[in-house]
Enzyme design. Structure first.
Site, short mmCIF file in Angstrom:
data_model
loop_
_atom_site.label_atom_id
_atom_site.label_comp_id
_atom_site.label_asym_id
_atom_site.label_seq_id
_atom_site.Cartn_x
_atom_site.Cartn_y
_atom_site.Cartn_z
N LYS A 196 1.49 -1.60 13.14
CA LYS A 196 1.21 -0.88 14.37
C LYS A 196 1.84 0.49 14.27
O LYS A 196 2.96 0.64 13.77
CB LYS A 196 1.76 -1.61 15.61
CG LYS A 196 0.82 -2.67 16.14
CD LYS A 196 -0.47 -2.05 16.61
CE LYS A 196 -1.56 -3.07 16.77
NZ LYS A 196 -2.87 -2.46 16.93
N GLU A 240 -3.43 -4.22 5.47
CA GLU A 240 -2.61 -5.14 6.27
C GLU A 240 -2.81 -6.61 5.89
O GLU A 240 -3.94 -7.10 5.85
CB GLU A 240 -2.92 -4.96 7.76
CG GLU A 240 -2.05 -5.83 8.67
CD GLU A 240 -2.21 -5.49 10.13
OE1 GLU A 240 -1.58 -6.16 10.97
OE2 GLU A 240 -2.98 -4.56 10.46
#
Length: 671
Positions: free
Chosen positions: A203, A187
């Protein structure tokens, strides 16, 4: 940080490079305490820096797509730093050499992976988060648990194996001297190139399937999940708001939303948020506005961080902080430090978590942490590790997981150290000198508890503990421990009893020396408790720590009159001519291994004597040894920095003979 960036700012830019000079390292999650005014209730048990950045004098950049490598040598002011110039020249001279042959190995996980949470307590904490959501405190919280295990060998070898198995965009390895960071993060937190900025929050997670159909089903389930959609949408809104604090009005846009990305062991949903910095805003403003990332805190962020501190027992450190660089050329690229391990003092720590929202299922949240944790745990499956279960101990008649083993903190064994222990060497399931250790254990019991000793089959209990921890084929350290209970009557047991086991690496292998170094501890000991191996062991612990700080391996403990007693973990034996001398001390426990070594020396024609010895006597001796049941006899090669005579080969032969003889005796007894 801002001052450094301004002082070192580059006037020339290289648009075809990500950066060419700057600060490389990490920002720990706990830096939040310096940015926001939040309560600090989690325990900082690592003591590591909140910012750890380096300004390298050489930057080597390899473009994996273009297969092109650039060497950047930032200019320094005239005069520079001699050490840096020399190191840079060495690096440059060796660039074209083939890589050195090195056998980089690592191992870990042999003691299992310990978390302060059980499945039940983790699920209870998730329910608590949901209560906060219902009460209107928050919309979402990223909640995690931390795992800990043993580690030995090369952290870089671990990084290399992880990267080879499943490369991702934000892998990172940091050698920070006293600790190492290995990150497998997928990420991006913040990317900056001049005024252009970008964030890529993640997410939503599903494990990869075992076949094509399962894989497709998992991907479709993630893409159609209302819970994951809501979770990602909230974080995207949060990131838009964060970037909007420092970006020009109208420039913050969601470039992509809910993009499915596939990784080695999981699927993720990813969004891309972009903007343009407002005039007068820089990298530091951007970090301050968005740190720590909303995808790993929650929404609203400050209240989420307060709840994280309340429910997670330990500080996160680098986990969910950021790793990357802040360039001197107005560039920046930082990851979100998830799937990230910290290695220090032969221990490895890593955390895994997930976003908790209103419709989260506690059991599913717990299972998600295990799926994510496999990205780190699985690397130990082929390194000689035995299993991934939690270490287990025998406590008061039951084999239980170590994390759930507990005694009341107000019991005298905990509150006052009213108790004692024995440490036993066990090799391939056979306990060395068990009867002698039990004899000493029972003497301490009668002296400190004044009650009948427990009638138990200790050999059977030890075997059960070894079996429960898959240690029957190993050399290990077994500890028997008794800790006094708070009395509530005359019929119940007077003490808690515990038996634990752990792998043992010989002391000389630990220090990588043929013999050990001693220093004289400046604080003499005078305590009748030294006649037993009591739990009141802090004096010896501090003595050992002091010795290591002096660059030695053990501390010599002296009596109040300055004479020698023992070391902080072992008995001392001195050879002078054909005499083996035991130091005379008012309060010292005769060692089980010490007795065995003396019997062995008597066979070689040595006679035994007890004599008051000073540190100077040790310096003048023909040979000094330390002994305990785990390591056997080990030679001493220096005292307070002064070298002394040490025949390491002779001591090694004695040690091997003693262990072989005892092993043969144990086999004979069992047959």
């Amino acid at each position: 940080l801002r001052v450094l960036l301004r002082v070192c700012a580059l006037q020339k830019h290289f648009p075809d490079l990500p950066t060419c000079a700057g600060l490389f390292g990490y920002f720990s999650y706990d830096l939040k305490n310096s940015i926001e005014d939040v309560p600090k209730t989690a325990v900082n048990d690592m003591g590591l820096p909140e910012i750890c950045l380096y300004a390298p004098s050489v930057v080597l950049i390899h473009d994996r797509q273009e297969k092109q490598t650039r060497l950047c040598l930032p200019e320094q002011k005239k005069g520079g730093f001699p050490d840096t110039d020399q190191a840079r020249k060495w690096f440059y001279d060796h660039l074209n050499e083939p890589p050195a042959d090195s056998d980089l190995r690592f191992s870990g996980g042999t003691s299992g992976f310990y978390s302060p949470f059980s499945k039940t307590t983790y699920m209870q904490a998730v329910e608590k988060v949901k209560d906060y959501i219902v009460s209107g405190d928050i919309y979402q919280v990223n909640f995690s648990q931390r795992f800990e295990t043993d580690f030995s060998g090369s952290p870089y070898a671990m990084f290399s194996r992880l990267f080879s198995a499943a490369p991702a965009a934000f892998y990172a390895y940091i050698n920070a001297g006293g600790h190492f960071i290995v990150s497998t993060s997928p990420e991006r937190f913040l990317l900056q190139k001049g005024p252009e900025v970008e964030s890529r929050p993640i997410k939503g997670t599903r494990p990869r399937g075992e076949n094509v159909l399962q894989d497709q089903a998992m991907a479709e389930e993630l893409q159609s999940s209302p819970k994951d959609d809501a979770e990602l949408s909230m974080i995207v809104d949060l990131m838009r708001n964060d970037l909007g604090r420092v970006c020009a009005a109208g420039t913050v846009k969601v470039a992509e939303h809910r993009r499915l990305e596939a990784y080695h062991n999981v699927f993720h949903l990813v969004s891309v948020v972009r903007g343009r910095l407002a005039a007068g805003k820089d990298s530091v403003d951007l970090i301050r506005a968005a740190f720590p990332g909303g995808s790993v805190t929650g929404c609203p962020r400050i209240r989420a961080m307060e709840i994280i501190d309340e429910l997670e027992p330990c500080c996160r450190h680098v986990y969910t902080g950021s790793i990357g660089y802040v360039g001197f050329d107005n560039s920046m690229d930082l990851s979100i430090a998830i799937r990230t391990a910290v290695i220090r003092n032969n221990r490895m720590f890593f955390s895994v978590g997930g976003g908790v929202v209103y419709d989260s299922r506690p059991e599913a949240e717990y299972e998600e942490t295990l799926h994510k944790g496999r990205s780190v745990m699985s690397v130990f499956e082929n390194t000689g590790s035995r299993n991934f279960s939690e270490p287990r101990i025998w406590l008061n008649g039951m084999i239980v997981p170590r994390s759930s083993a507990c005694v009341p903190i107000t019991d005298p064994g905990v509150e006052y150290g009213h108790g004692f222990f024995e440490t036993i060497r066990v090799e391939k399931g056979r306990a060395h000198l068990l009867e002698a250790h039990l004899k000493r254990f029972f003497i301490a019991w009668k002296s400190l508890f004044a009650s009948p000793v427990p009638d138990l089959s200790w050999a059977v209990i030890i075997d059960q503990v070894l079996e429960a921890n898959a240690l029957k084929d190993e050399i290990c350290r077994v500890k028997l421990l008794a800790a006094a209970k708070q009395p509530h009557g005359n019929t119940e047991p007077v003490a808690h009893l515990m038996v634990s086991a752990a792998p043992y690496t010989h002391r000389l292998s630990q220090v990588q020396k043929p013999a050990i170094d001693l220093v004289v501890y400046p604080h003499p000991r005078q305590s009748p408790l030294a006649g037993h191996k009591t739990l009141n062991y802090l004096y010896y612990f501090m003595a050992g720590k002091w010795a290591r700080n002096q660059g030695a391996d053990e501390a010599i403990i002296c009596n109040p009159d300055g004479s020698v007693s023992e070391t902080n973990t072992a008995n001392l034996l001195v050879l002078q001519g054909k005499t083996v001398i035991r130091p005379v001390s008012a309060h010292v426990l005769d060692g089980v291994m010490e007795d065995v070594v003396i019997k062995r020396l008597k066979k070689d024609g040595y006679c035994q004597a007890r004599q008051k010895l000073t540190p100077q006597c040790l310096l003048n001796a023909d040979l000094v040894m330390v002994t305990n049941s785990l390591m056997g006899p080990v030679g001493v090669r220096s005292i307070d920095g002064a070298e002394i005579t040490c025949d390491t080969e002779m001591v090694a032969n004695w040690r091997t003979g003693i262990f072989n003889l005892n092993r043969a005796f144990q086999i004979f007894k069992s047959n």
